[in-house]
Structures are given as structure tokens and as C-alpha cells.
Design an enzyme around this catalytic site. Structure first.
Site, PDB file in Angstrom:
ATOM      1  N   ASP A  90       9.598  21.880  62.074  1.00 30.36           N
ATOM      2  CA  ASP A  90      10.385  23.060  61.706  1.00 30.36           C
ATOM      3  C   ASP A  90      11.555  23.194  62.673  1.00 30.36           C
ATOM      4  O   ASP A  90      11.674  22.437  63.645  1.00 30.36           O
ATOM      5  CB  ASP A  90       9.524  24.334  61.720  1.00 30.36           C
ATOM      6  CG  ASP A  90       9.974  25.355  60.663  1.00 30.36           C
ATOM      7  OD1 ASP A  90      11.196  25.448  60.417  1.00 30.36           O
ATOM      8  OD2 ASP A  90       9.118  26.051  60.101  1.00 30.36           O
ATOM      9  N   GLY A 128      13.541  20.084  63.593  1.00 38.23           N
ATOM     10  CA  GLY A 128      14.580  19.594  62.701  1.00 38.23           C
ATOM     11  C   GLY A 128      14.620  20.394  61.420  1.00 38.23           C
ATOM     12  O   GLY A 128      13.804  21.293  61.199  1.00 38.23           O
ATOM     13  N   PHE A 132      14.506  20.375  57.260  1.00 40.56           N
ATOM     14  CA  PHE A 132      14.071  19.564  56.116  1.00 40.56           C
ATOM     15  C   PHE A 132      15.207  19.327  55.123  1.00 40.56           C
ATOM     16  O   PHE A 132      15.063  18.557  54.180  1.00 40.56           O
ATOM     17  CB  PHE A 132      12.846  20.159  55.418  1.00 40.56           C
ATOM     18  CG  PHE A 132      12.889  21.640  55.141  1.00 40.56           C
ATOM     19  CD1 PHE A 132      13.888  22.210  54.363  1.00 40.56           C
ATOM     20  CD2 PHE A 132      11.899  22.472  55.645  1.00 40.56           C
ATOM     21  CE1 PHE A 132      13.902  23.560  54.094  1.00 40.56           C
ATOM     22  CE2 PHE A 132      11.911  23.845  55.388  1.00 40.56           C
ATOM     23  CZ  PHE A 132      12.922  24.392  54.604  1.00 40.56           C
ATOM     24  N   HIS A 148       9.084  27.657  47.120  1.00 41.24           N
ATOM     25  CA  HIS A 148       9.402  28.916  46.441  1.00 41.24           C
ATOM     26  C   HIS A 148      10.565  29.673  47.086  1.00 41.24           C
ATOM     27  O   HIS A 148      11.035  30.660  46.538  1.00 41.24           O
ATOM     28  CB  HIS A 148       8.162  29.811  46.335  1.00 41.24           C
ATOM     29  CG  HIS A 148       7.788  30.540  47.596  1.00 41.24           C
ATOM     30  ND1 HIS A 148       6.939  31.629  47.584  1.00 41.24           N
ATOM     31  CD2 HIS A 148       8.116  30.346  48.904  1.00 41.24           C
ATOM     32  CE1 HIS A 148       6.779  32.075  48.824  1.00 41.24           C
ATOM     33  NE2 HIS A 148       7.476  31.313  49.634  1.00 41.24           N
TER      34      HIS A 148
END
Length: 337
Positions: free
Chosen positions: A201, A227, A229, A247
Site C-alpha cells: 500500500d 507503492g 497499485f 469497489h
């Protein structure tokens, strides 16, 4: 349903938010922390501590007995129930943080911009705050950690339910993509001692992770990597877990995330999406309410199984199965198409 019954039901819906307002006030005042064990406290003493009027404060405490947070203890005294104790600062599950976030000044303004979301498709949060949710969290010191606590509180039952329902045995290395404080990964690894994990994350999101992973007894099996995504994910692992990530974003943003995961995973790897998968039917489901929160706050959405298939297939994945859990979420297992 006759007209009278229908009208009564609608009124129940209309005033349902009153309970939330009472709950928020208790959380904001740290009311639960004023009680010790099963010892009762008098409304008069508590009112004096807060500098509030006795009669009005007594009436407020009486209203909390109707919610099950307090119980009458004779005279004008009350004791804290087990339910109320869950609102204590630092209580397991971070419920107080979740209540403060969901009912406070961070989220509530977005609901006032509901029509804006329906008209434009843009999150009401952006209109209310002048920036998106994740920019808001990054630009306000301490909010990222507070948001992680909120997610632990809101999704508290889900991690153990996921670890129980889905068989993670046979997975050598599991990457928790966007895993924040590592709550989900901690539950999975504590149940599966042969699995090693990677928590991935943004750097400002993971400071609390080492402590939480240590509390789960799995810190020695987890590597923490920082990092985005949207740029990359750690490569060469057996499975990639995205818990309440898909979501948050629209189809274009999800395409980037899914492409990065597909490029990083082993040829026989698995993609595991943990979300409140909506039923294809009209039956009630908590995810249908959360879907409106996603519309208004981050700008994402909840999906049905067929909608997940429609999202995944153009991005090189095939839905292998959907595994329900004892909580509101399911695990969508996908493999390379």
C-alpha cells in the site's frame, strides 16, 4: 401490504437516522469511557462533568437505553452494556472510529450532494470537500490512519469470515494489494501458518501495520512494500488479494489495477476479490446500501456476479467461482482467461 402498514414502514425508514445521531453524540463525547466495568454512573454526575443540564442529559441517557447502549440502574443512574462498551476508545474493532467517520463531518456532507451524484456520476464527496476521498486522506494529517481504523470497524466481521470460508492452503505467497494496516492479511495468515504474505500500500497508509501484524502473530511472515497499485504490484506471487479495492474505482481505473495484477502474477496465479457481491435478485443485502455510499464518497460501486464477470473478462480474467462467507462479503476467485 395495506396503506397504513406501508406508511408506518416508510416512517420507520425516515427516522432511522435518528439512532445514528444519538450514537454519534455518544462517540463524540467518549461517553463509554466515563464508565468503568459494571459500575453505574448517575446522570447528575455525568452532566456535571460535561457541563450539561441534568434533566436534558438524563433524557439523552434514557434514549440510549432504547438503543441498548446503556441500561437503567435505578434512580437517575445507568450502567454501560456490552454493546455500549464497544464504543470505548481503543476497543477491539475500532467501532468508535467507524462511527465518527461515517456519521461525522468527513462523510455526512457527501449525502447532502446525493442529487449531484445522480445527475453527474461524480462523487458528492468531491463537491462537498473540493477534492476526492483519497486526496482528502493524504492531505489531512492523521486521516489515513483514522480511515484505516474506520475500515477495521466497518468490516470487522469480514476478515475472520473470509479466512474461514476460503481455502488458502496451497498458496505459498499472498499479496494483500491495498491492504492498509494488514487486518485482512493478519487474519488469513494466522489461520494458515504455511502462507507468507506481502502487504502492499501507499507509504502514508501502512505505519500502523507492523503493530497490528505483530498482534496477529504473523509479523515474521509478512513483508511490507510501499507503492501504488496504479503503477505496479509486487511480482511473482501465487495469489493477489484485493479486499474492498475494486469497489472504490470506476471501470477505467479498475482496468489499470487489474492489468498490473495480471502482469505481476504467476501464470497459474489467482486473483481474490473480497467485496459485498450483490444478489442478482431483489432480496435485501447490505451491499445495496453500501453501493450508494460508494456512489457518493469514492465514486465506485458494488457489483453482482455477472457484473464482476463483465468487468474482469475484458481485462484478461475469468471468474472461476464466488465463495460466500458468514459475513456480508464474498470472495470472487478469478484466474487468467
Amino acid at each position: 401490504m395495506d396503506e397504513a402498514a406501508a406508511a408506518t414502514r416508510l416512517m420507520e425508514m425516515a427516522i432511522a437516522h435518528w439512532a445514528g445521531e444519538l450514537l454519534f453524540q455518544a462517540a463524540r463525547m467518549n461517553l463509554a469511557d466515563k464508565f468503568s466495568g459494571d459500575e453505574p454512573r448517575s446522570a447528575a454526575d455525568l452532566a456535571a462533568e460535561y457541563g450539561m443540564r441534568h434533566r436534558e442529559f438524563y433524557r439523552y441517557l434514557r434514549s440510549l437505553t432504547g438503543l441498548g447502549l446503556l441500561a437503567s440502574a435505578g434512580g437517575d443512574s445507568f450502567r454501560l452494556t456490552d454493546l455500549g462498551a464497544a464504543l470505548k476508545e481503543g476497543a477491539t474493532g475500532s467501532t468508535r472510529s467507524a462511527v465518527m467517520a461515517l456519521l461525522g463531518d468527513m462523510v455526512k456532507p457527501a449525502w447532502k450532494e446525493f442529487e449531484h451524484g445522480l445527475l453527474t456520476g461524480d462523487p458528492g464527496f468531491e463537491k462537498a470537500h473540493g477534492m476526492g476521498l483519497f486526496a482528502y486522506l493524504q492531505n489531512n494529517p492523521g486521516m489515513a490512519q483514522f480511515f484505516s481504523e474506520t475500515m477495521v470497524g466497518f468490516h470487522g466481521r469480514e476478515p475472520p469470515a473470509v479466512a474461514e470460508a476460503y481455502d488458502f492452503s496451497g498458496i505459498g505467497s499472498l499479496v494483500d494489494v491495498g491492504g492498509a494496516s494488514g487486518n485482512m492479511l493478519g487474519h488469513v495468515l494466522s489461520r494458515y501458518p504455511d502462507v507468507k504474505g506481502v502487504l502492499y500500500d501507499l507509504p502514508h497508509v501502512v505505519p500502523d501495520a507492523p503493530q497490528l501484524l505483530a498482534a496477529h502473530g504473523v509479523a515474521d511472515r509478512v513483508t511490507i512494500e510501499s507503492g501504488s497499485f496504479f503503477e505496479r504490484v509486487p511480482a511473482g506471487h501465487d495469489a493477489y488479494l484485493l479486499s474492498h479495492i475494486i469497489h472504490d474505482w470506476d471501470d477505467g481505473e479498475n482496468a489499470t489495477i487489474l492489468r498490473n495484477v495480471r502482469e505481476a502474477m504467476k501464470p497459474d496465479g489467482k486473483l481474490l476479490i473480497v467485496e459485498m457481491v450483490l444478489p442478482e435478485s431483489d432480496e435485501p443485502h447490505m451491499g445495496k446500501m453500501l453501493d450508494m455510499m460508494m456512489l457518493l464518497v469514492p465514486g465506485g460501486e458494488e457489483r453482482t456476479p455477472s457484473e464482476y464477470a463483465a468487468l474482469l473478462e475484458p481485462n484478461g480474467f475469468r471468474v472461476a467461482r464466488v465463495v460466500p462467507t458468514a459475513s456480508a462479503v464474498s470472495v470472487v476467485e478469478a484466474v487468467r482467461a
